[in-house]
Scaffold this active site. Structure first.
Site, PDB file in Angstrom:
ATOM      1  N   ASP A 165       0.843  -1.189   0.000  1.00 33.97           N
ATOM      2  CA  ASP A 165       0.000   0.000   0.000  1.00 33.97           C
ATOM      3  C   ASP A 165       0.878   1.239   0.000  1.00 33.97           C
ATOM      4  O   ASP A 165       2.046   1.193   0.399  1.00 33.97           O
ATOM      5  CB  ASP A 165      -0.906   0.006   1.230  1.00 33.97           C
ATOM      6  CG  ASP A 165      -2.062   0.986   1.101  1.00 33.97           C
ATOM      7  OD1 ASP A 165      -2.318   1.442  -0.031  1.00 33.97           O
ATOM      8  OD2 ASP A 165      -2.699   1.298   2.114  1.00 33.97           O
ATOM      9  N   ILE A 168       0.435   8.856   2.387  1.00 29.65           N
ATOM     10  CA  ILE A 168       1.235  10.044   2.658  1.00 29.65           C
ATOM     11  C   ILE A 168       1.168  10.342   4.145  1.00 29.65           C
ATOM     12  O   ILE A 168       0.077  10.355   4.723  1.00 29.65           O
ATOM     13  CB  ILE A 168       0.740  11.246   1.840  1.00 29.65           C
ATOM     14  CG1 ILE A 168       0.824  10.934   0.335  1.00 29.65           C
ATOM     15  CG2 ILE A 168       1.550  12.501   2.160  1.00 29.65           C
ATOM     16  CD1 ILE A 168       0.217  11.998  -0.553  1.00 29.65           C
ATOM     17  N   HIS A 169       2.320  10.568   4.769  1.00 27.42           N
ATOM     18  CA  HIS A 169       2.397  10.787   6.209  1.00 27.42           C
ATOM     19  C   HIS A 169       3.226  12.026   6.526  1.00 27.42           C
ATOM     20  O   HIS A 169       3.975  12.529   5.685  1.00 27.42           O
ATOM     21  CB  HIS A 169       3.023   9.571   6.905  1.00 27.42           C
ATOM     22  CG  HIS A 169       2.169   8.351   6.874  1.00 27.42           C
ATOM     23  ND1 HIS A 169       1.444   7.912   7.958  1.00 27.42           N
ATOM     24  CD2 HIS A 169       1.914   7.462   5.884  1.00 27.42           C
ATOM     25  CE1 HIS A 169       0.788   6.817   7.640  1.00 27.42           C
ATOM     26  NE2 HIS A 169       1.054   6.517   6.385  1.00 27.42           N
ATOM     27  N   ARG A 170       3.102  12.491   7.756  1.00 25.83           N
ATOM     28  CA  ARG A 170       3.908  13.599   8.272  1.00 25.83           C
ATOM     29  C   ARG A 170       5.260  13.043   8.698  1.00 25.83           C
ATOM     30  O   ARG A 170       5.352  12.259   9.643  1.00 25.83           O
ATOM     31  CB  ARG A 170       3.187  14.227   9.473  1.00 25.83           C
ATOM     32  CG  ARG A 170       3.734  15.551   9.920  1.00 25.83           C
ATOM     33  CD  ARG A 170       2.751  16.192  10.890  1.00 25.83           C
ATOM     34  NE  ARG A 170       2.919  15.772  12.262  1.00 25.83           N
ATOM     35  CZ  ARG A 170       1.984  15.892  13.214  1.00 25.83           C
ATOM     36  NH1 ARG A 170       0.807  16.404  12.898  1.00 25.83           N
ATOM     37  NH2 ARG A 170       2.224  15.508  14.449  1.00 25.83           N
ATOM     38  N   GLU A 233      -3.324   1.480  -3.817  1.00 26.58           N
ATOM     39  CA  GLU A 233      -3.812   2.663  -4.509  1.00 26.58           C
ATOM     40  C   GLU A 233      -2.993   3.034  -5.736  1.00 26.58           C
ATOM     41  O   GLU A 233      -3.457   3.825  -6.573  1.00 26.58           O
ATOM     42  CB  GLU A 233      -3.859   3.851  -3.544  1.00 26.58           C
ATOM     43  CG  GLU A 233      -5.038   3.844  -2.588  1.00 26.58           C
ATOM     44  CD  GLU A 233      -4.779   3.009  -1.347  1.00 26.58           C
ATOM     45  OE1 GLU A 233      -5.656   2.934  -0.480  1.00 26.58           O
ATOM     46  OE2 GLU A 233      -3.675   2.421  -1.250  1.00 26.58           O
ATOM     47  N   GLU A 289      -1.260  22.142   9.704  1.00 23.56           N
ATOM     48  CA  GLU A 289      -2.046  21.053   9.136  1.00 23.56           C
ATOM     49  C   GLU A 289      -3.216  21.608   8.341  1.00 23.56           C
ATOM     50  O   GLU A 289      -3.501  22.807   8.365  1.00 23.56           O
ATOM     51  CB  GLU A 289      -2.538  20.132  10.265  1.00 23.56           C
ATOM     52  CG  GLU A 289      -1.426  19.354  10.960  1.00 23.56           C
ATOM     53  CD  GLU A 289      -0.892  18.214  10.116  1.00 23.56           C
ATOM     54  OE1 GLU A 289      -1.325  18.071   8.957  1.00 23.56           O
ATOM     55  OE2 GLU A 289      -0.039  17.454  10.612  1.00 23.56           O
TER      56      GLU A 289
END
Length: 493
Positions: A165, A168-170, A233, A289
């Site tokens: 998979d 998108i992450h911080r 995805e 954010e």
């Protein structure tokens, strides 16, 4: 094979052919807060504090401390630009993605000799290796916990099933070879992969691809139930382009990366190790954010131990301002697709369009355009709103409008609210529902009745005309003319 698939550079070449879509500068810029400060005025938009605007994407060719790299910001910060790059009417992007989910094309693996992302290789054991010097990751504000990778396509695999998979992450650069990684509780498939590996006491290999085809960046933002666990995805991006996304085996870990990325970070999520997100700055803040506020620094985050950084020659670092319109495009367009998919299954033909509004960062607010054709359609518009909440759990507000109202025109939507809405009978409140923890109004300190952060009152604003009254609410009908005949410069004549 890899050369046949669009990459970031081909998208920039496309934008260069369209006036007002790309801006370059050779003026030196400091990646520490200044770069984002400049772009705020050029084209950030979204929930960024005003003054800001919709504007071109921007390439900084002279980045302080990084003589061989460039930084791109704002690629997706315009719905018009996204439509241009995905070759679709901007108002039909949700439908494009819905169709792509239904006809996925799985990624393929190409030889390392074809992978431009590995033209230059830096290994962690090399003398002087330091990701902070190799990657021109900016900060958004002077308060940020550190430099962040905000547009990294994080790719990992289930240690039990090998299903992969991308999300998108911080990602905050913490040291020469360590990156902290923030996981929204219960919202990402990589959380499941990490927890399985950690339970077994094993590291989880992970690649972070930066600077890729925008179709990949948008497809990576789909969430359950539209893309359940085990759904890669990248196959959605393949369907959008009609060609499989090319992947390549990493050099130092047992994982794959996007073959034509500008940068790839190879590493491992280390089991049972946590760090404070702002350990280097003590600001108490993370980064801005999508709701428009700076998030609090997390006291305990998992760590990626970096094994290598690979990149193209003269690489382009891609970044995003957290609350900018780019987030609206990445989060909102997949949300629109998810809502369209679910409502169409339940009541085909009624839902005309959906807009995940910029004011909600692409997550909190949806405007749904609904057509009532027969008396029994009355009430179905509210059922459609309930389905939207099911399709996307982080949705907070739904505004329902009729087919004669443009959901993408906020003034038109507010007109409907002012002339087709009565607060005491057309407001439907659903209290105590899980939403999103980054909304500062969702927590016990705001309202003692909220038992936990991320609990919200979801609201439907039904601004549709009751079916039996539609004849009394017809908009003024103007004579149809060809506007280009009278003002050709305004209409492309």
């Amino acid at each position: 094979m890899a050369d046949d698939y669009p990459d970031l550079r081909s998208m920039l070449e496309l934008l260069e052919q369209h006036q007002g879509q790309l801006l370059e500068t050779d003026v030196e810029v400091d990646p520490d807060a200044e770069l984002s400060g400049v772009y705020r005025h050029v084209g950030a938009w979204g929930t960024v504090m005003r003054p800001t605007q919709v504007g071109p994407a921007m390439v900084f060719n002279n980045v302080k401390g990084h003589p061989d790299a460039r930084v791109l910001i704002g690629l997706l910060a315009s719905r018009e630009r996204v439509g241009l790059m995905l070759d679709t009417d901007p108002k039909r992007l949700g439908y494009l993605l819905k169709d792509a989910v239904a006809a996925p094309i799985d990624p393929v693996t190409v030889p390392q000799s074809e992978a431009v992302c590995q033209e230059v290789v830096h290994r962690a054991e090399d003398p002087g290796f330091d990701i902070r010097k190799l990657i021109p990751a900016p900060t958004n504000t002077p308060e940020d916990a550190g430099p962040y990778v905000t547009m990294g396509m994080c790719y990992a695999s289930d240690p039990e099933t090998d299903e992969s998979d991308v999300t998108i992450h911080r990602l905050c650069l913490q040291s020469a070879d360590e990156i902290s990684m923030y996981f929204v509780p219960g919202a990402r498939h990589l959380t499941v992969f990490r927890e399985k590996a950690e339970a077994a006491g094993k590291p989880l290999p992970i690649s972070i691809s930066i600077g890729v085809d925008p179709a990949i960046e948008i497809a990576a933002c789909f969430e359950p139930p539209t893309t359940p666990l085990g759904f890669n995805e990248l196959s959605i991006a393949g369907a959008i382009r009609g060609a499989a996304v090319p992947m390549v085996d990493c050099i130092t870990i047992g994982e794959k990366a996007i073959a034509n990325a500008e940068y790839v970070i190879e590493g491992e999520l280390v089991p049972n190790v946590r760090v404070r997100e702002d350990q280097n700055t003590d600001t108490g803040k993370a980064m801005p954010e999508f709701p428009g506020y700076t998030g609090r620094a997390n006291p305990e985050l998992p760590i990626i131990k970096v094994k290598a950084v690979t990149h193209r020659k003269n690489p382009i670092m891609q970044t995003v301002i957290g609350p900018s319109e780019e987030h609206v495009s990445m989060a909102g367009i997949p949300t629109e697709a998810s809502i369209i998919q679910m409502v169409d299954r339940a009541m085909p033909g009624r839902l005309q369009n959906v807009y995940s509004h910029s004011a909600g960062g692409g997550k909190y607010m949806a405007v749904m355009q609904f057509k009532k054709s027969i008396p029994s359609d009355e009430g179905r518009q509210r059922q459609a709103a309930l389905l939207a909440f099911s399709a996307f759990s982080e949705l907070k507000h739904v505004i329902l409008v009729d087919e004669d109202v443009d959901p993408f025109d906020s003034n038109d939507v507010l007109w409907a609210m002012n002339t087709r809405f009565q607060g005491d009978i057309d407001t439907i409140m659903i209290p105590g529902v899980r939403c999103h923890p980054l909304d500062p109004s969702q927590g016990p300190e705001y309202n003692a009745a909220l038992r936990d952060r991320g609990i919200s009152c979801k609201v439907i604003f039904d601004c549709t005309v009751p079916f039996e009254l539609k004849d009394r609410f017809k908009r003024s009908a103007f004579l149809e003319v060809d506007p280009a005949k009278w003002a050709p410069s305004l209409f492309g004549g």
